[in-house]
Design a protein around this motif. Sequence first.
Motif, PDB file in Angstrom:
ATOM      1  N   GLU A   4       0.863  -1.173   0.000  1.00 46.73           N
ATOM      2  CA  GLU A   4       0.000   0.000   0.000  1.00 46.73           C
ATOM      3  C   GLU A   4       0.907   1.233   0.000  1.00 46.73           C
ATOM      4  OE1 GLU A   4      -2.314   3.207   1.292  1.00 46.73           O
ATOM      5  OE2 GLU A   4      -0.795   2.343   2.593  1.00 46.73           O
ATOM      6  N   LEU A   5       0.560   2.248  -0.776  1.00 47.82           N
ATOM      7  CA  LEU A   5       1.464   3.366  -1.046  1.00 47.82           C
ATOM      8  C   LEU A   5       1.906   4.133   0.196  1.00 47.82           C
ATOM      9  CD1 LEU A   5      -0.101   4.761  -4.331  1.00 47.82           C
ATOM     10  CD2 LEU A   5       1.881   3.239  -4.058  1.00 47.82           C
TER      11      LEU A   5
ATOM     12  N   LYS B  35       1.075   8.929  -1.774  1.00 45.42           N
ATOM     13  CA  LYS B  35      -0.331   9.278  -1.568  1.00 45.42           C
ATOM     14  C   LYS B  35      -1.204   8.773  -2.702  1.00 45.42           C
ATOM     15  CE  LYS B  35       0.676  13.210   1.285  1.00 45.42           C
ATOM     16  NZ  LYS B  35       0.821  14.621   1.406  1.00 45.42           N
ATOM     17  N   ALA B  36      -0.687   8.850  -3.933  1.00 47.64           N
ATOM     18  CA  ALA B  36      -1.466   8.422  -5.099  1.00 47.64           C
ATOM     19  C   ALA B  36      -0.522   7.850  -6.146  1.00 47.64           C
ATOM     20  CB  ALA B  36      -2.244   9.596  -5.682  1.00 47.64           C
ATOM     21  N   TRP B  37      -1.001   6.852  -6.847  1.00 48.56           N
ATOM     22  CA  TRP B  37      -0.217   6.259  -7.929  1.00 48.56           C
ATOM     23  C   TRP B  37      -0.282   7.189  -9.148  1.00 48.56           C
ATOM     24  CZ3 TRP B  37       3.402   2.846  -7.891  1.00 48.56           C
ATOM     25  CH2 TRP B  37       3.849   2.297  -9.089  1.00 48.56           C
TER      26      TRP B  37
ATOM     27  N   SER C  47      -1.024   8.339 -12.664  1.00 44.34           N
ATOM     28  CA  SER C  47      -2.033   7.807 -13.588  1.00 44.34           C
ATOM     29  C   SER C  47      -1.448   7.304 -14.898  1.00 44.34           C
ATOM     30  CB  SER C  47      -3.092   8.872 -13.880  1.00 44.34           C
ATOM     31  OG  SER C  47      -2.497   9.997 -14.496  1.00 44.34           O
TER      32      SER C  47
ATOM     33  N   ASP D 297      -4.921  -3.726  -1.678  1.00 45.18           N
ATOM     34  CA  ASP D 297      -4.917  -2.279  -1.451  1.00 45.18           C
ATOM     35  C   ASP D 297      -4.168  -1.557  -2.565  1.00 45.18           C
ATOM     36  OD1 ASP D 297      -6.332  -2.716   0.872  1.00 45.18           O
ATOM     37  OD2 ASP D 297      -4.601  -2.444   2.202  1.00 45.18           O
ATOM     38  N   PHE D 298      -3.013  -2.092  -2.961  1.00 41.48           N
ATOM     39  CA  PHE D 298      -2.226  -1.455  -4.021  1.00 41.48           C
ATOM     40  C   PHE D 298      -2.985  -1.474  -5.345  1.00 41.48           C
ATOM     41  CE2 PHE D 298       0.791  -1.946  -7.568  1.00 41.48           C
ATOM     42  CZ  PHE D 298       1.312  -0.658  -7.560  1.00 41.48           C
TER      43      PHE D 298
ATOM     44  N   GLN E   9      -5.476   1.188  -5.401  1.00 37.58           N
ATOM     45  CA  GLN E   9      -4.896   2.520  -5.564  1.00 37.58           C
ATOM     46  C   GLN E   9      -4.531   2.793  -7.027  1.00 37.58           C
ATOM     47  OE1 GLN E   9      -1.881   1.996  -2.493  1.00 37.58           O
ATOM     48  NE2 GLN E   9      -2.896   3.561  -1.256  1.00 37.58           N
TER      49      GLN E   9
ATOM     50  N   GLN F  35      -7.796   3.338  -8.862  1.00 38.62           N
ATOM     51  CA  GLN F  35      -8.352   4.640  -8.511  1.00 38.62           C
ATOM     52  C   GLN F  35      -7.655   5.762  -9.272  1.00 38.62           C
ATOM     53  OE1 GLN F  35      -8.142   5.562  -4.329  1.00 38.62           O
ATOM     54  NE2 GLN F  35      -9.437   7.366  -4.527  1.00 38.62           N
ATOM     55  N   ALA F  36      -6.348   5.594  -9.531  1.00 39.02           N
ATOM     56  CA  ALA F  36      -5.590   6.593 -10.284  1.00 39.02           C
ATOM     57  C   ALA F  36      -5.912   6.566 -11.774  1.00 39.02           C
ATOM     58  CB  ALA F  36      -4.096   6.371 -10.079  1.00 39.02           C
TER      59      ALA F  36
END
Length: 192
Positions: free
Chosen positions: A107-108, A114-116, A118, A140-141, A144, A147-148
């Motif tokens: 997980e980041l 904070k965010a991967w 895009s 979780d990763f 993320q 989500q990006a």
Amino acid sequence: MAHIALFHSILGVRPGELDGARRLTEAGHEVRVVDQYDGEVFDDYEDATAFARTVGYHELIGRALASTLDLPDGFLALGFSNGAVMAQYVALQRPVSGVVLVSTAVELAEIGGKAWPSEVAVQLHHAMDDPWKEPQQMIDFVGQVQQAGADIDVFDYHAGGHLFTDPSKADEYDEAGTELFWERTLAFCAAR
């Protein structure tokens, strides 16, 4: 042709990483095998983990990033086991075009992210019976990355162990899985 930074497992630079570097080079890529242990290599996970803790994970992450500073933007990061975490970290710090993670993803927030990004595509490969696998971390990763809005492919291998691509780890190696892994990885690298 891509520039590729290849990060070793918790055990150090072993035959699996060297075989990978050979395959990638034969496919026309420029490969840098990053040796964060300065030549130290282990057969035992507990000994390797103790060594890594002695060096310190912040130091190892710093070495990983420093090893890529002269690579051109858009290089690829490929990591095995603990090296997958290094590849993730580097992708958060440098403009890379993709990452290939083998046997681990975290997980980041665990690596200060904070965010991967895009625009950074991901391949995640793992053996189903890997005793070192942390499924929730991987889930979780993956969430993320999704989500990006970045592309991600997750590949499950039904044989082999943690370092299923390393022929010198006879108790973990899966020849068929290794060939499939490299087929997928080489295609990913060629597309970048």
